[in-house]
Scaffold this active site. Sequence first.
Site, PDB file in Angstrom:
ATOM      1  N   ARG A  88     -21.944 -25.948  -9.270  1.00 34.57           N
ATOM      2  CA  ARG A  88     -22.610 -25.849 -10.504  1.00 34.57           C
ATOM      3  C   ARG A  88     -21.876 -26.811 -11.607  1.00 34.57           C
ATOM      4  O   ARG A  88     -22.571 -27.079 -12.496  1.00 34.57           O
ATOM      5  CB  ARG A  88     -22.536 -24.463 -11.103  1.00 34.57           C
ATOM      6  CG  ARG A  88     -23.445 -23.431 -10.290  1.00 34.57           C
ATOM      7  CD  ARG A  88     -23.414 -22.084 -10.954  1.00 34.57           C
ATOM      8  NE  ARG A  88     -24.470 -21.390 -10.355  1.00 34.57           N
ATOM      9  CZ  ARG A  88     -24.481 -19.919 -10.465  1.00 34.57           C
ATOM     10  NH1 ARG A  88     -23.638 -19.345 -10.299  1.00 34.57           N
ATOM     11  NH2 ARG A  88     -25.710 -19.370  -9.908  1.00 34.57           N
ATOM     12  N   LYS A  90     -36.137  -5.955  -2.678  1.00 30.84           N
ATOM     13  CA  LYS A  90     -37.050  -4.965  -3.182  1.00 30.84           C
ATOM     14  C   LYS A  90     -38.051  -5.455  -3.628  1.00 30.84           C
ATOM     15  O   LYS A  90     -38.422  -6.750  -4.416  1.00 30.84           O
ATOM     16  CB  LYS A  90     -36.230  -4.387  -4.539  1.00 30.84           C
ATOM     17  CG  LYS A  90     -34.932  -3.717  -4.111  1.00 30.84           C
ATOM     18  CD  LYS A  90     -34.294  -3.321  -5.531  1.00 30.84           C
ATOM     19  CE  LYS A  90     -32.884  -2.743  -4.922  1.00 30.84           C
ATOM     20  NZ  LYS A  90     -32.120  -2.314  -6.169  1.00 30.84           N
ATOM     21  N   GLY A 112     -30.836 -17.900  -6.061  1.00 27.19           N
ATOM     22  CA  GLY A 112     -30.351 -16.765  -5.414  1.00 27.19           C
ATOM     23  C   GLY A 112     -30.081 -16.687  -4.199  1.00 27.19           C
ATOM     24  O   GLY A 112     -29.356 -17.746  -3.758  1.00 27.19           O
ATOM     25  N   GLY A 143     -32.494 -15.525 -11.292  1.00 26.71           N
ATOM     26  CA  GLY A 143     -33.167 -14.768 -12.083  1.00 26.71           C
ATOM     27  C   GLY A 143     -34.154 -15.286 -13.087  1.00 26.71           C
ATOM     28  O   GLY A 143     -35.389 -15.220 -13.250  1.00 26.71           O
TER      29      GLY A 143
END
Length: 406
Positions: free
Chosen positions: A39, A206, A363, A386
């Site tokens: 990053r 999920k 992610g 996200g």
Amino acid sequence: MAGLNKVSVDDIQAKGKKILVRCDFNVPLKDGVITNDNRITAALPTIKKLISEGGKVVLCSHLGKPKNGPEDKFSLAPVAARLAELVDTKVVFAKDDTVVGENAKKAVAEMQDGEIVLLENTRFRGAEETKNGEGFASELADLVDNQVFVMDAFGSAHRAHASTAGVASYVKETAVGYLMQKEIQYLGNAVEVPARPFVAILGGAKVADKLNVISNLLEKCDTLIIGGGMAYTFIKAQGGSIGTSLVDEEKLDYCKEMLAKAESLGKKILLPIDTVIAAEFPNPIDGEIAVDVCDSMAIPADKMGLDIGPKTAALFAEAAKSAKTVVWNGPMGVFENPTLKKGTVAVCEALAEADATTIIGGGDSATAAIQLGFADQMSHISTGGGASLEYLEGKVLPGVAVIAEK
């Protein structure tokens, strides 16, 4: 360039100006040592451009989730040290519990053109940062004499925080950095003007996390592949037996709706046809585990699905290799386990071999591609999990919306 008509760092004159740059320096730390500096290196093109032109560059970022205000373990001091090794200019770390207090003001006042000041973790301000507090946003802008704000933290662009969105209304000029530009270019082109066939691959645990993504992508892509833990809710919705596999009982009707929507749109949804099963989830996650393979519609009552099977891996790989654009978000199984990573490896290999633009949507899938050694074989790996999901949903990201249009 689809999805982006914003002022960029190429459009601003940096010389002599104080420029606040929101970066994503939320790096992993172990005992105060950075374990992965991706990053930081991803932010370098924007930073180097601004310092080479003589800007006074003030960097800010969050790190982790400090709960009770300032905590030393969440300090950005290690980031400042690493950054100083990567740039050919002076880097001053303004250790300051209020982020914009006396230390920060002194460091910025003493800057020369082409130098860098890194502020302390923005989340040390607690709710004032995360709830887009006007006081903190205004103080950040004051620090750079209300001159320029550059948003280059795609991983935080879906959050309307003081340092990602609020500050923009207090400065004269706003722009996106190179990293933001690249993220939006790749994701925007993939969703709005993809080379076809366009294959989207969704995994992870999920269904609830990806409800709107599934619906939006069905309208955009030609084939939607669903693996990982979320696949079992779809399989149950089709009448399959899933044993003790992960399931979202409240989303069974939604899965039926999505299967019907795909049929009405003439789109393909590919689900696992065979599944790697075990008696329980591995503990520890990378420990040895006894597995078997069975038909995905007939998982025994005392077993759970933990990865896609070899037939499914071949089916998904064939679809991916036929594509011209692939977007992938979410692993196919418990990729952290040597026995249960095969499905995710198969997808990585297929994308590496595909004659396509391949985009990994941040992610866990980004982590998987990097850890499994496929990062340099992908067109683009997003820095925001996200944020990329919300972008794929078709949402407007607050950290993008506040930047001036060209």
